[in-house]
Enzyme design. Structure first.
Site, short mmCIF file in Angstrom:
data_model
loop_
_atom_site.label_atom_id
_atom_site.label_comp_id
_atom_site.label_asym_id
_atom_site.label_seq_id
_atom_site.Cartn_x
_atom_site.Cartn_y
_atom_site.Cartn_z
N GLN A 23 62.56 56.57 35.54
CA GLN A 23 61.94 55.69 36.52
C GLN A 23 61.62 56.43 37.81
O GLN A 23 62.14 57.52 38.07
CB GLN A 23 62.87 54.52 36.82
CG GLN A 23 64.24 54.93 37.34
CD GLN A 23 65.30 53.89 37.10
OE1 GLN A 23 65.02 52.70 37.00
NE2 GLN A 23 66.55 54.32 36.99
N ASP A 41 73.79 51.59 41.87
CA ASP A 41 73.89 51.62 43.33
C ASP A 41 75.33 51.59 43.81
O ASP A 41 75.61 51.84 44.98
CB ASP A 41 73.13 50.44 43.93
CG ASP A 41 73.54 49.12 43.31
OD1 ASP A 41 74.68 48.65 43.57
OD2 ASP A 41 72.74 48.54 42.56
N ASP A 61 73.29 56.09 28.12
CA ASP A 61 72.60 54.89 27.66
C ASP A 61 73.65 53.89 27.21
O ASP A 61 74.53 54.20 26.40
CB ASP A 61 71.68 55.28 26.49
CG ASP A 61 70.86 54.12 25.94
OD1 ASP A 61 71.17 52.95 26.25
OD2 ASP A 61 69.92 54.39 25.18
N ASP A 90 74.12 44.27 35.03
CA ASP A 90 73.26 44.47 36.21
C ASP A 90 72.09 45.38 35.85
O ASP A 90 71.60 46.14 36.68
CB ASP A 90 74.09 45.06 37.35
CG ASP A 90 73.35 45.05 38.68
OD1 ASP A 90 72.56 44.11 38.91
OD2 ASP A 90 73.54 46.00 39.47
N TYR A 136 65.39 39.95 49.08
CA TYR A 136 64.45 39.44 48.09
C TYR A 136 63.51 38.41 48.71
O TYR A 136 62.41 38.17 48.19
CB TYR A 136 65.18 38.77 46.93
CG TYR A 136 65.90 39.71 46.00
CD1 TYR A 136 66.12 41.06 46.32
CD2 TYR A 136 66.39 39.26 44.78
CE1 TYR A 136 66.79 41.90 45.47
CE2 TYR A 136 67.07 40.10 43.91
CZ TYR A 136 67.28 41.42 44.27
OH TYR A 136 67.95 42.26 43.42
N GLU A 151 63.65 35.33 48.49
CA GLU A 151 63.46 34.24 47.55
C GLU A 151 64.82 33.88 46.95
O GLU A 151 65.75 34.68 46.93
CB GLU A 151 62.46 34.59 46.44
CG GLU A 151 62.79 35.82 45.63
CD GLU A 151 61.66 36.20 44.67
OE1 GLU A 151 61.02 35.29 44.11
OE2 GLU A 151 61.43 37.40 44.47
#
Length: 360
Positions: free
Chosen positions: A145, A198, A252, A273, A348, A350
């Site tokens: 990513q 994180d 993974d 998560d 966010y 939202e």
């Protein structure tokens, strides 16, 4: 070189006369030494572009259904006071000319396009948010990513993965929600965290003195970035991949989960998560749903009979996607029940849905 894009809109109760409207505005454009080009609209109102000094461009559109739009584009370094004066003059002229016919005037702050630091990110339900981001503090492309950590004055540093806002240093409510909102006792328990690179969940969980936390996360570069630039979230927990009551497996999670299933290993809590529920409502055609179902099924298989599975859902506005997810919960190899709650995650902007799942 970045551009500023200003907009000024007039909603009218009835269509304006193009000839008189344009005539009233020409003096303003001429004062700014802007050259006019009129374009054929095939009977759909009036359209003209005006080119001025320093590359300024104005698009004027008088539409036949009672809407006048003005778009002003200029370089970011242009004189803002002069631009404000131009927009003020146009707004004043049109307000006087169309008095009694105006239902709304809307002038938005400038949209900055092509800037070195991207301040615009969409919400899950497709609305555009402008953040107060002023610096990219970390950016890497891993094998999995694109990773960015952006500095916000309001939210602290923000982790963005593949263009999706994941977590900001202000987002403790997210971490609390995905851990059961303070209703769980993790002391002496076995915990499995899927994702969470994180370090936010891990940092909070170790405070409760669990027996062991196993976190499985695939991307070392996310861990590296967060342990340096997200320390208000993770503290020093990511400085080491092993501690007295935790281990971080940079792997993974699917093979790890399958191994745990074969070994008959179970956990008191599984916290997923990894990713939000896909926006798509076609689970048979979307590979993300296939991945989500696989993780769900494997997670429930390693969950202790009295254990709990926590995960994020998505925006509360994505009702169809959330309903599709809940349908998937009814198709697992083991029957489950669930509850959900809605939490406001600061960065966010939202409301976000979180799920608790348990075996029947």
């Amino acid at each position: 070189m970045a551009l500023r894009h200003y907009t000024l809109d007039f909603n009218l109760s009835s269509a304006a006369d193009s000839a008189s409207t344009v005539s009233a505005l020409l003096s303003v454009f001429h004062e700014q030494e802007m050259r006019e080009t009129v374009h054929d609209t095939n009977g759909h109102g009036y359209l003209a572009t005006f080119i001025g000094k320093n590359g300024r461009l104005v698009i004027l559109r008088v539409r036949t259904h009672g809407l006048i739009t003005i778009d002003l584009q200029c370089y970011e370094e242009d004189n803002i006071a002069q631009l404000d004066n131009l927009l003020n003059a146009l707004e004043k002229k049109l307000t006087l000319l169309l008095k009694g016919n105006i239902t709304r005037i809307k002038r938005l702050p400038a949209l900055v396009r092509g800037a070195k630091v991207d301040r615009y990110w969409p919400t899950a339900d497709g609305r555009l948010i402008e953040y107060d981001i002023d610096k990219v503090v970390y950016e890497e492309d891993s094998a999995y990513q694109n990773i960015k950590i952006l500095r916000s004055q309001q939210y602290g540093n923000i982790l963005v993965l593949n263009g999706d806002v994941n977590l900001a240093e202000s987002d403790l409510p997210y971490t609390e929600a995905i851990m059961g909102h303070g209703k769980e006792d993790y002391a002496g328990k076995e915990i499995l965290i899927l994702g969470g690179g994180d370090g936010g969940i891990l940092a909070q969980a170790v405070k409760q003195k669990p027996k062991m936390i196993t976190i499985v996360y695939i991307d070392q570069k996310v861990i590296d970035g967060c342990k340096k630039h997200m320390r208000k979230t993770c503290g020093d927990i990511l400085d080491n991949l092993k501690g007295d009551c935790y281990q971080i497996l940079v792997e993974d999670c699917v093979p790890v989960l399958k191994k745990y299933v074969q070994e008959g290993r179970t956990f008191d809590y599984v916290i997923n998560d990894l990713t939000a529920i896909p926006i798509s409502t076609e689970p048979e055609e979307d590979s993300t749903w296939e991945f989500l179902r696989l993780i769900l099924d494997l997670s429930i298989k390693v969950l202790h009979p009295s254990g709990k599975y926590f995960t994020q859902g998505n925006s509360v506005n994505l009702t169809e996607a959330l309903s599709t997810y809940e349908e998937q919960l009814g198709k697992l190899s083991c029957p489950v029940d669930f509850s959900k709650e809605v939490v406001c995650v600061p960065s966010y902007l939202e409301q976000w849905v979180f799920y608790t799942v348990w075996k029947k």
